[in-house]
Design a protein around this motif. Structure first.
Motif, PDB file in Angstrom:
ATOM      1  N   ARG A 106       0.839  -1.197   0.000  1.00  0.00           N
ATOM      2  CA  ARG A 106       0.000   0.000   0.000  1.00  0.00           C
ATOM      3  C   ARG A 106       0.875   1.248   0.000  1.00  0.00           C
ATOM      4  NH1 ARG A 106      -4.278  -1.337   4.758  1.00  0.00           N
ATOM      5  NH2 ARG A 106      -5.033   0.755   4.216  1.00  0.00           N
ATOM      6  N   ARG A 107       0.359   2.320  -0.575  1.00  0.00           N
ATOM      7  CA  ARG A 107       1.083   3.593  -0.605  1.00  0.00           C
ATOM      8  C   ARG A 107       0.207   4.672   0.034  1.00  0.00           C
ATOM      9  NH1 ARG A 107       5.691   3.787  -3.623  1.00  0.00           N
ATOM     10  NH2 ARG A 107       6.061   2.047  -5.054  1.00  0.00           N
ATOM     11  N   PRO A 108       0.282   4.813   1.343  1.00  0.00           N
ATOM     12  CA  PRO A 108      -0.545   5.829   2.000  1.00  0.00           C
ATOM     13  C   PRO A 108      -0.210   7.220   1.489  1.00  0.00           C
ATOM     14  CG  PRO A 108       1.120   4.956   3.506  1.00  0.00           C
ATOM     15  CD  PRO A 108       1.142   4.085   2.296  1.00  0.00           C
ATOM     16  N   ALA A 109      -1.246   7.938   1.038  1.00  0.00           N
ATOM     17  CA  ALA A 109      -1.039   9.276   0.482  1.00  0.00           C
ATOM     18  C   ALA A 109      -1.141  10.361   1.534  1.00  0.00           C
ATOM     19  CB  ALA A 109      -2.064   9.530  -0.630  1.00  0.00           C
ATOM     20  N   ASN A 110      -1.686  10.022   2.685  1.00  0.00           N
ATOM     21  CA  ASN A 110      -1.849  11.011   3.753  1.00  0.00           C
ATOM     22  C   ASN A 110      -1.760  10.305   5.093  1.00  0.00           C
ATOM     23  OD1 ASN A 110      -4.534   9.881   4.263  1.00  0.00           O
ATOM     24  ND2 ASN A 110      -5.163  10.985   2.429  1.00  0.00           N
ATOM     25  N   SER A 111      -1.814  11.075   6.165  1.00  0.00           N
ATOM     26  CA  SER A 111      -1.630  10.463   7.482  1.00  0.00           C
ATOM     27  C   SER A 111      -2.849   9.661   7.935  1.00  0.00           C
ATOM     28  CB  SER A 111      -1.238  11.516   8.529  1.00  0.00           C
ATOM     29  OG  SER A 111      -1.977  12.697   8.405  1.00  0.00           O
ATOM     30  N   VAL A 112      -4.018   9.936   7.374  1.00  0.00           N
ATOM     31  CA  VAL A 112      -5.181   9.090   7.667  1.00  0.00           C
ATOM     32  C   VAL A 112      -4.921   7.678   7.158  1.00  0.00           C
ATOM     33  CG1 VAL A 112      -7.606   8.661   7.144  1.00  0.00           C
ATOM     34  CG2 VAL A 112      -6.853  10.970   7.708  1.00  0.00           C
ATOM     35  N   GLU A 113      -4.470   7.591   5.907  1.00  0.00           N
ATOM     36  CA  GLU A 113      -4.201   6.272   5.331  1.00  0.00           C
ATOM     37  C   GLU A 113      -3.029   5.590   6.025  1.00  0.00           C
ATOM     38  OE1 GLU A 113      -3.756   6.719   1.114  1.00  0.00           O
ATOM     39  OE2 GLU A 113      -5.801   7.468   0.837  1.00  0.00           O
ATOM     40  N   LEU A 114      -2.028   6.356   6.425  1.00  0.00           N
ATOM     41  CA  LEU A 114      -0.890   5.763   7.135  1.00  0.00           C
ATOM     42  C   LEU A 114      -1.337   5.199   8.484  1.00  0.00           C
ATOM     43  CD1 LEU A 114       2.127   5.175   7.324  1.00  0.00           C
ATOM     44  CD2 LEU A 114       2.436   7.453   8.313  1.00  0.00           C
ATOM     45  N   ALA A 115      -2.200   5.935   9.193  1.00  0.00           N
ATOM     46  CA  ALA A 115      -2.705   5.443  10.473  1.00  0.00           C
ATOM     47  C   ALA A 115      -3.487   4.145  10.284  1.00  0.00           C
ATOM     48  CB  ALA A 115      -3.583   6.502  11.136  1.00  0.00           C
ATOM     49  N   GLU A 116      -4.221   4.038   9.171  1.00  0.00           N
ATOM     50  CA  GLU A 116      -4.962   2.806   8.881  1.00  0.00           C
ATOM     51  C   GLU A 116      -4.011   1.638   8.653  1.00  0.00           C
ATOM     52  OE1 GLU A 116      -7.299   3.864   5.514  1.00  0.00           O
ATOM     53  OE2 GLU A 116      -8.802   4.972   6.687  1.00  0.00           O
TER      54      GLU A 116
END
Length: 411
Positions: free
Chosen positions: A353-363
């Motif tokens: 996965r490539r989190p584009a923002n910190s919301v996605e990174l936290a997920e």
């Protein structure tokens, strides 16, 4: 349905008012609830979400609450603005701890700090009035401002200044509609503590321009190293007549669930806020008020022990976070939060996965490492995470170790 869609509907079409429909759920409580649900389902999740001390409430406070349960006086309604003896004790505690001399009539006892914040803004703001909000901010501040009819105006500080805003930034945000400055030191979510010189400069700027100040002092006793807490109306006495101080027992005495906070301010503002409370909730639970009376009347020995533990955890979490490539974490000087920049990790591949923002990174961190953190979007600054270090030492080390292992895979 979005808030914008709700607002565009006719009154007969709207099931929820546009005002309330626009409110976001508390992100910190949402993360905490999700972590607890996963734990209940058998997942070994470690939660850094809620700002809640892991210590029990000190015994002498609990004993005061037990005694209050047997007192028939507390089985009845009491004054909506707070027990007279508690208001007097809060005034005495305020003079003792910060040097701010106030009268009991200037104190309103509330159902936690959140109610104190909302009622203070409701008493001060008319529709369209602007509140200058240093950002990153605690999630509840802008929602309380909007509910009260005000408009939050963000003033963003980042890790390069230790998350402290300057007078120049505040002045750039001031407009003819500006009425209130929100000031928080020590800060949630960043742990930033302003020096006496910075407090004085900001306070004098607010006074010069006739602004009100709402200052949240709930972390006053949680400062570390050489940092010191300074109460704004003490440093700048000319603000006394246009300053509201918010505080409570939650963080200092490990009493988050007891729900006792207070607001201190000019008598007319406190009376107006008390009138609002008389219709919203009436008095705070008398048993909780009796517990708070024991807390604020007692010494600070229990607080000192908790602060020692928080300081140890603070140094550990900062060191471990800064060992992760792509993470930059300034050392917090107060409260019990670390607020690292994770911008160096965004867009990198982590387990497909490539989190584009910190919301996605936290997920990704929650799903892959079973660690719950709060993304910076909740605090007005994408690209960051907030981690509360008010949890046990072993869980803290285990949780950040899991993050280190996972994020080392980023490429």
């Amino acid at each position: 349905m979005t808030a914008a869609n709700t607002a565009s509907q006719s009154p007969t079409e709207r099931r929820v008012s546009a005002r309330v429909g626009a409110i976001s759920e508390s992100a910190t409580l949402a993360v905490d609830a999700k972590a607890k649900a996963l734990k209940a389902a058998g997942r070994p999740v470690i939660g850094f979400g809620a700002g809640e001390p892991d210590f029990p409430t000190p015994d002498y406070i609990v004993e005061a609450a037990i005694a209050a349960c047997t007192n028939p006086t507390y089985h009845r309604y009491t004054p909506a603005g707070g027990l007279p003896e508690l208001k007097a004790a809060i005034a005495a505690k305020t003079a003792r701890d910060s040097g701010y001399e106030v009268e009991p009539a200037q104190v309103l006892v509330t159902n936690g700090g959140k109610q104190a914040i909302y009622e203070s803004f409701a008493a001060l703001l008319d529709p369209g009035d602007e509140v200058i909000v240093p950002t990153p901010y605690w999630t509840t501040y802008p929602e309380s401002i909007r509910l009260a009819g005000g408009v939050p105006v963000d003033v963003v500080a980042d890790e390069t200044t230790g998350y402290r805003v300057s007078v120049e930034q505040l002045e750039a945000a001031r407009t003819p509609r500006s009425k209130v400055l929100l000031f928080v030191s020590p800060s949630n979510p960043t742990g930033a503590v302003y020096s006496r010189e910075q407090v004085e400069a900001i306070g004098r700027w607010a006074a010069e321009h006739g602004l009100w100040v709402l200052t949240d002092e709930i972390y006053e006793h949680l400062v570390y190293g050489t940092a010191e807490f300074h109460s704004l109306p003490v440093v700048v006495p000319e603000l006394r007549d246009k300053c509201v101080v918010v505080n409570g027992v939650a963080k200092t005495y490990a009493m988050t669930g007891w729900r006792v906070g207070w607001a201190i301010g000019p008598k007319d503002v406190i009376k107006a806020a008390a009138n609002l409370q008389s219709h919203a909730t009436s008095n705070v639970s008398n048993v909780a008020q009796a517990a708070a009376l024991a807390a604020v009347s007692g010494d600070l020995d229990a607080v000192a022990k908790m602060r020692e533990a928080f300081d140890r955890r603070r140094r550990t979490i900062v060191r471990m976070l800064n060992e992760i490539e792509g993470v930059e974490c300034p050392e917090p000087e107060g409260a019990f939060y670390a607020y690292p920049s994770v911008k160096g990790l965004l867009g990198k591949e982590i387990r497909g996965r490539r989190p584009a923002n910190s919301v996605e990174l936290a997920e990704v961190i929650l799903e892959e490492a079973e660690v719950a953190v709060v993304p910076g979007e909740a605090f007005g600054t994408p690209g960051y995470l907030r981690l509360s270090y008010a949890l046990g030492d072993e869980d803290l080390v285990e949780g950040v170790s899991r993050m280190q292992k996972l994020l080392a895979e980023a490429e």
